[in-house]
Each structure stands twice: as structure tokens, then as C-alpha cells.
Design a protein around this motif. Structure first.
Motif, PDB file in Angstrom:
ATOM      1  N   LEU A  79       0.823  -1.207   0.000  1.00 13.33           N
ATOM      2  CA  LEU A  79       0.000   0.000   0.000  1.00 13.33           C
ATOM      3  C   LEU A  79       0.856   1.256   0.000  1.00 13.33           C
ATOM      4  O   LEU A  79       2.002   1.245   0.442  1.00 13.33           O
ATOM      5  CB  LEU A  79      -0.899   0.025   1.236  1.00 13.33           C
ATOM      6  CG  LEU A  79      -1.884  -1.126   1.413  1.00 13.33           C
ATOM      7  CD1 LEU A  79      -2.593  -1.006   2.758  1.00 13.33           C
ATOM      8  CD2 LEU A  79      -2.881  -1.149   0.277  1.00 13.33           C
ATOM      9  N   ALA A  80       0.256   2.343  -0.472  1.00 13.76           N
ATOM     10  CA  ALA A  80       0.887   3.656  -0.373  1.00 13.76           C
ATOM     11  C   ALA A  80       0.748   4.127   1.071  1.00 13.76           C
ATOM     12  O   ALA A  80      -0.186   3.766   1.776  1.00 13.76           O
ATOM     13  CB  ALA A  80       0.199   4.631  -1.312  1.00 13.76           C
ATOM     14  N   TYR A  81       1.714   4.950   1.511  1.00 13.30           N
ATOM     15  CA  TYR A  81       1.661   5.489   2.858  1.00 13.30           C
ATOM     16  C   TYR A  81       1.870   6.981   2.781  1.00 13.30           C
ATOM     17  O   TYR A  81       2.730   7.422   2.036  1.00 13.30           O
ATOM     18  CB  TYR A  81       2.738   4.838   3.740  1.00 13.30           C
ATOM     19  CG  TYR A  81       2.659   5.284   5.166  1.00 13.30           C
ATOM     20  CD1 TYR A  81       1.729   4.725   6.019  1.00 13.30           C
ATOM     21  CD2 TYR A  81       3.485   6.296   5.643  1.00 13.30           C
ATOM     22  CE1 TYR A  81       1.632   5.147   7.334  1.00 13.30           C
ATOM     23  CE2 TYR A  81       3.397   6.717   6.950  1.00 13.30           C
ATOM     24  CZ  TYR A  81       2.471   6.146   7.792  1.00 13.30           C
ATOM     25  OH  TYR A  81       2.373   6.566   9.074  1.00 13.30           O
ATOM     26  N   PRO A  82       1.169   7.799   3.418  1.00 13.91           N
ATOM     27  CA  PRO A  82       0.131   7.519   4.399  1.00 13.91           C
ATOM     28  C   PRO A  82      -1.198   7.189   3.729  1.00 13.91           C
ATOM     29  O   PRO A  82      -1.516   7.731   2.668  1.00 13.91           O
ATOM     30  CB  PRO A  82       0.019   8.821   5.181  1.00 13.91           C
ATOM     31  CG  PRO A  82       0.449   9.872   4.222  1.00 13.91           C
ATOM     32  CD  PRO A  82       1.458   9.226   3.322  1.00 13.91           C
ATOM     33  N   CYS A  83      -1.944   6.306   4.335  1.00 11.61           N
ATOM     34  CA  CYS A  83      -3.297   5.963   3.897  1.00 11.61           C
ATOM     35  C   CYS A  83      -4.035   5.368   5.085  1.00 11.61           C
ATOM     36  O   CYS A  83      -3.439   5.044   6.102  1.00 11.61           O
ATOM     37  CB  CYS A  83      -3.277   4.987   2.721  1.00 11.61           C
ATOM     38  SG  CYS A  83      -2.795   3.314   3.156  1.00 11.61           S
TER      39      CYS A  83
END
Length: 132
Positions: A79-83
Motif C-alpha cells: 500500500l501507499a503510505y500515508p493511507c
């Protein structure tokens, strides 16, 4: 080209061959869907639920175990961060169950989501003035 021939019964009368509509469902056999097919459906459903991923992220994939017509699915995500990780995992679970039930017509007893890696956004680290 093949021809369909009729068989004679014990009285010598010809009878028509049995078609799928006339064969009772218990005598027709069963369709077995391979675990890897369900895994592909689940992976595609996870991609649909997540939308755009970071360029360096691996696509979501699944491992599946089917027992007595019920699937147990383990999803692997980056996943991408921040999310909002919880919301992303929830969306993946819901979409995977919907698509497997709709496309494969199989009950799903469990969808376990494992986040393998978080990819920080480049702009996020640069805006904070830190590097690691």
C-alpha cells in the motif's frame, strides 16, 4: 463430423439420446474450479478495490485453499503510505468476497489481508524535511 445415433431399448424401439436437459443433475457430474482461478479472481478484485498503487508496489496476489466448496483466501498487499490501512483492507475484503461469489459461485469463509509493505509518498518525506 460426428453423428448422433439413437439406441434401441429392450423392446427394440429407438429412443432419443439423453441431453443435458433430460439427464438428472445428480448424474451430470461436477465442475471443479482450480484454486489458482479463484486466486486470480481475488487478485483482480483487490486491484479494483485499491485503485491506483505506487509505481514500485507489487500487484496484490492471493493464496487460496478450498475445502468442501468453501474458499479461504489470504490476500498479500503493498500500500501507499500515508493511507487509511484499515479502510483499504476492509474494501479489499468486501470486494474479494463480492467478486468470488459472483464469478465463481463459491462461498468465502475467510479473507485474511496481509500488508507486505508500505510505500511512503516521495512528497511526504520531502515536505517534512527528513530522510531515512
Amino acid at each position: 463430423m460426428t453423428s448422433v445415433s439413437s439406441a434401441a431399448d429392450e423392446t427394440g424401439e429407438l429412443r432419443r439420446p439423453r441431453t443435458a436437459a433430460t439427464v438428472p443433475s445428480g448424474e451430470r457430474g461436477a465442475t471443479r474450479i482450480a484454486d489458482r482461478v479463484i486466486a486470480k479472481v481475488a487478485g483482480q478484485a483487490a486491484r479494483e478495490a485499491l485503485g491506483e498503487l505506487p509505481a514500485e508496489a507489487a500487484p496484490p496476489y492471493a493464496t487460496v485453499m478450498v475445502h468442501h466448496g468453501t474458499a479461504r483466501i489470504r490476500m498479500h498487499l503493498e500500500l501507499a503510505y500515508p493511507c487509511d490501512i484499515g479502510a483499504s483492507c476492509r474494501a479489499v475484503r468486501q470486494r474479494v468476497v463480492e467478486r468470488v461469489v459472483a464469478l465463481v459461485d463459491m462461498e468465502v469463509s475467510e479473507v485474511a489481508v496481509q500488508v507486505e509493505r508500505l510505500h511512503p509518498a516521495q512528497a511526504y518525506g520531502a515536505a517534512q524535511g527528513r530522510t531515512r
